[in-house]
Design a protein around this motif. Sequence first.
Motif, short mmCIF file in Angstrom:
data_model
loop_
_atom_site.label_atom_id
_atom_site.label_comp_id
_atom_site.label_asym_id
_atom_site.label_seq_id
_atom_site.Cartn_x
_atom_site.Cartn_y
_atom_site.Cartn_z
N TYR A 120 28.41 37.74 36.84
CA TYR A 120 29.72 37.49 37.44
C TYR A 120 30.78 38.33 36.74
O TYR A 120 30.75 38.52 35.51
CB TYR A 120 30.11 36.02 37.30
N LEU A 121 31.72 38.82 37.55
CA LEU A 121 32.91 39.49 37.03
C LEU A 121 34.11 38.62 37.38
O LEU A 121 34.37 38.37 38.57
CB LEU A 121 33.06 40.88 37.65
N ASN A 122 34.83 38.15 36.35
CA ASN A 122 35.98 37.27 36.57
C ASN A 122 35.60 36.08 37.46
O ASN A 122 36.35 35.67 38.37
CB ASN A 122 37.16 38.03 37.17
N ASN A 123 34.38 35.55 37.22
CA ASN A 123 33.84 34.39 37.92
C ASN A 123 33.49 34.66 39.38
O ASN A 123 33.24 33.72 40.14
CB ASN A 123 34.80 33.19 37.83
N VAL A 124 33.47 35.92 39.80
CA VAL A 124 33.02 36.30 41.14
C VAL A 124 31.65 36.96 41.03
O VAL A 124 31.47 37.90 40.24
CB VAL A 124 34.02 37.26 41.81
N LYS A 125 30.69 36.46 41.80
CA LYS A 125 29.32 36.97 41.72
C LYS A 125 29.26 38.45 42.09
O LYS A 125 29.88 38.89 43.06
CB LYS A 125 28.41 36.17 42.64
N ILE A 126 28.52 39.21 41.29
CA ILE A 126 28.32 40.64 41.54
C ILE A 126 27.10 40.79 42.43
O ILE A 126 25.99 40.35 42.07
CB ILE A 126 28.12 41.41 40.21
N ASP A 127 27.29 41.43 43.58
CA ASP A 127 26.15 41.59 44.51
C ASP A 127 25.71 43.04 44.68
O ASP A 127 24.87 43.36 45.52
CB ASP A 127 26.49 41.00 45.88
N ASP A 128 26.31 43.93 43.86
CA ASP A 128 25.96 45.35 43.95
C ASP A 128 25.76 45.89 42.54
O ASP A 128 26.70 45.97 41.75
CB ASP A 128 27.10 46.10 44.66
N GLY A 129 24.53 46.28 42.23
CA GLY A 129 24.23 46.78 40.90
C GLY A 129 24.92 48.08 40.56
O GLY A 129 24.99 48.46 39.38
N ALA A 130 25.47 48.77 41.55
CA ALA A 130 26.16 50.03 41.30
C ALA A 130 27.67 49.88 41.20
O ALA A 130 28.38 50.87 41.02
CB ALA A 130 25.82 51.03 42.42
N LYS A 131 28.16 48.68 41.32
CA LYS A 131 29.61 48.44 41.31
C LYS A 131 30.22 48.89 39.98
O LYS A 131 29.63 48.70 38.92
CB LYS A 131 29.91 46.96 41.53
N VAL A 132 31.40 49.51 40.07
CA VAL A 132 32.11 49.95 38.86
C VAL A 132 33.36 49.13 38.68
O VAL A 132 33.87 48.49 39.61
CB VAL A 132 32.47 51.46 38.94
N LEU A 133 33.88 49.16 37.47
CA LEU A 133 35.10 48.42 37.14
C LEU A 133 36.30 49.09 37.79
O LEU A 133 36.52 50.30 37.63
CB LEU A 133 35.27 48.37 35.62
N GLY A 134 37.08 48.31 38.54
CA GLY A 134 38.25 48.84 39.21
C GLY A 134 39.54 48.35 38.56
O GLY A 134 39.55 47.35 37.85
N LEU A 135 40.61 49.06 38.83
CA LEU A 135 41.91 48.70 38.28
C LEU A 135 42.34 47.30 38.74
O LEU A 135 42.95 46.55 37.99
CB LEU A 135 42.95 49.73 38.71
N SER A 136 41.99 46.96 39.97
CA SER A 136 42.38 45.65 40.52
C SER A 136 41.62 44.49 39.86
O SER A 136 41.96 43.33 40.07
CB SER A 136 42.14 45.63 42.03
N ASP A 137 40.56 44.81 39.10
CA ASP A 137 39.78 43.77 38.43
C ASP A 137 40.45 43.26 37.15
O ASP A 137 40.06 42.21 36.62
CB ASP A 137 38.38 44.29 38.07
N LEU A 138 41.43 43.99 36.64
CA LEU A 138 42.01 43.64 35.35
C LEU A 138 42.81 42.34 35.43
O LEU A 138 43.62 42.13 36.33
CB LEU A 138 42.91 44.76 34.84
N LEU A 139 42.59 41.50 34.44
CA LEU A 139 43.33 40.25 34.30
C LEU A 139 44.55 40.48 33.42
O LEU A 139 44.67 41.54 32.79
CB LEU A 139 42.41 39.19 33.67
N PRO A 140 45.48 39.51 33.35
CA PRO A 140 46.63 39.65 32.45
C PRO A 140 46.19 39.99 31.03
O PRO A 140 45.24 39.40 30.50
CB PRO A 140 47.29 38.27 32.50
#
Length: 420
Positions: free
Chosen positions: A381-401
């Motif tokens: 999980y990324l930020n408590n959202v399940k990751i369903d794509d093994g190729a997913k990269v970290l995006g700017l919109s993923d950043l928390l405070p």
Amino acid sequence: MTDILDELQWRGLIAQHTDIDALRAALAEGPVTFYCGFDPTAASLHHGHLVAVKVMRHLQMAGHNPLALVGGATGLIGDPSGRKEERNLNEADVVAGWAAALRGQLESLLDFEGEHPARIVNNLDWTGPMSTIDFLRDIGKNFRLGTMLSKDTVARRLESDEGISFTEFSYQILQANDYLQLYRRYGCTLEVGGNDQWGNLVGGMDLIRKVEGKSVHVMTNPLITKSDGTKFGKTAGGAIWLNPEMFSPYRFYQFWLNTADDDVIHMLKVFTFRTREEIAELETALAERPHAREAQKALAEDVTTWVHGADATERVKAASRALFGGGGLESLDARTLADAVAELPRAEGAVGTPLIELFVATGLEKGLGAARRTVASGGLYLNNVKIDDGAKVLGLSDLLPGGVVLLRRGKKNLAVVGVV
């Protein structure tokens, strides 16, 4: 209303006392002015001080008048109680700053309004102007060396290699004089404090008897221990400070939340203001539903609210829920989120980095292949959202405070990535 001494006894807040019947009668006759001293030996009070403050608050709620003494003078000397070696003396301006900090904390813990408002006093006000001759003639002459040497604290230090200096040896006289001064200025007739202070408290009582010919009272609270006999509150990081800059409200809440089942009912009696009926209900809940940890939650919420306020408690509760998927991480402020993830495994990353690499970097996965398999089984999980794509990269919109992201493997394995 339950007799206040019976209430304190039920809560495990009385260790030693002088004539208990005379004290009970005095408390029943009308408002008694009492005091407890707090030396500024650090920039904050810690959780152990809450026991003495709790005794003060119970007495205040029972209709008695509290004096909270901040030891601006005794803090310059240092109490030898409980120490195996000589204390390092701090500079006067440092002690004054710490005294001001303690005053602010005490003002938030006691009630300074109503019929029995608390009052803050500083023993530097009467000790500072006293000359050496006045100290020796008016105060020192009332103390006998044999009695002073026989006190446990002094005797243990005399048996050590380092011994004890005259400076620390004189501490007991200074504290005794505090009681005398408060008796004269405010009619104070009861001193309360930790059980390690018993000898010093009795010294003040004896001084008043010799100088004023009056009988006064002393009472101590015990050192709080766990069911196994060890000291309550020892952590790897040291003391449980009340200053949020020294020990965050999140860590403070978690400390109480992690109280063992065998200890939590006793700690509810000692550290909260819950009634006997409320504590009995929590004891029943503990026996019937231990997994729900209702008693621990009540303890953590009550003590955190008392020390840090209701708003801080709600923030840390929200952070606790959010870490494990029970709330929105993005709604947390940067400071609370930083406190909540401070002790998690951590790695640094950058926008555009494959997420599975970050799981490996934080130690949540042993390798990229293992991370891909866990993604396929729905366990990352990324930020408590399940990751369903093994190729997913970290995006700017993923950043928390605060510029971080939270990684989770399964239900309980957490890590944090700081994005650079």
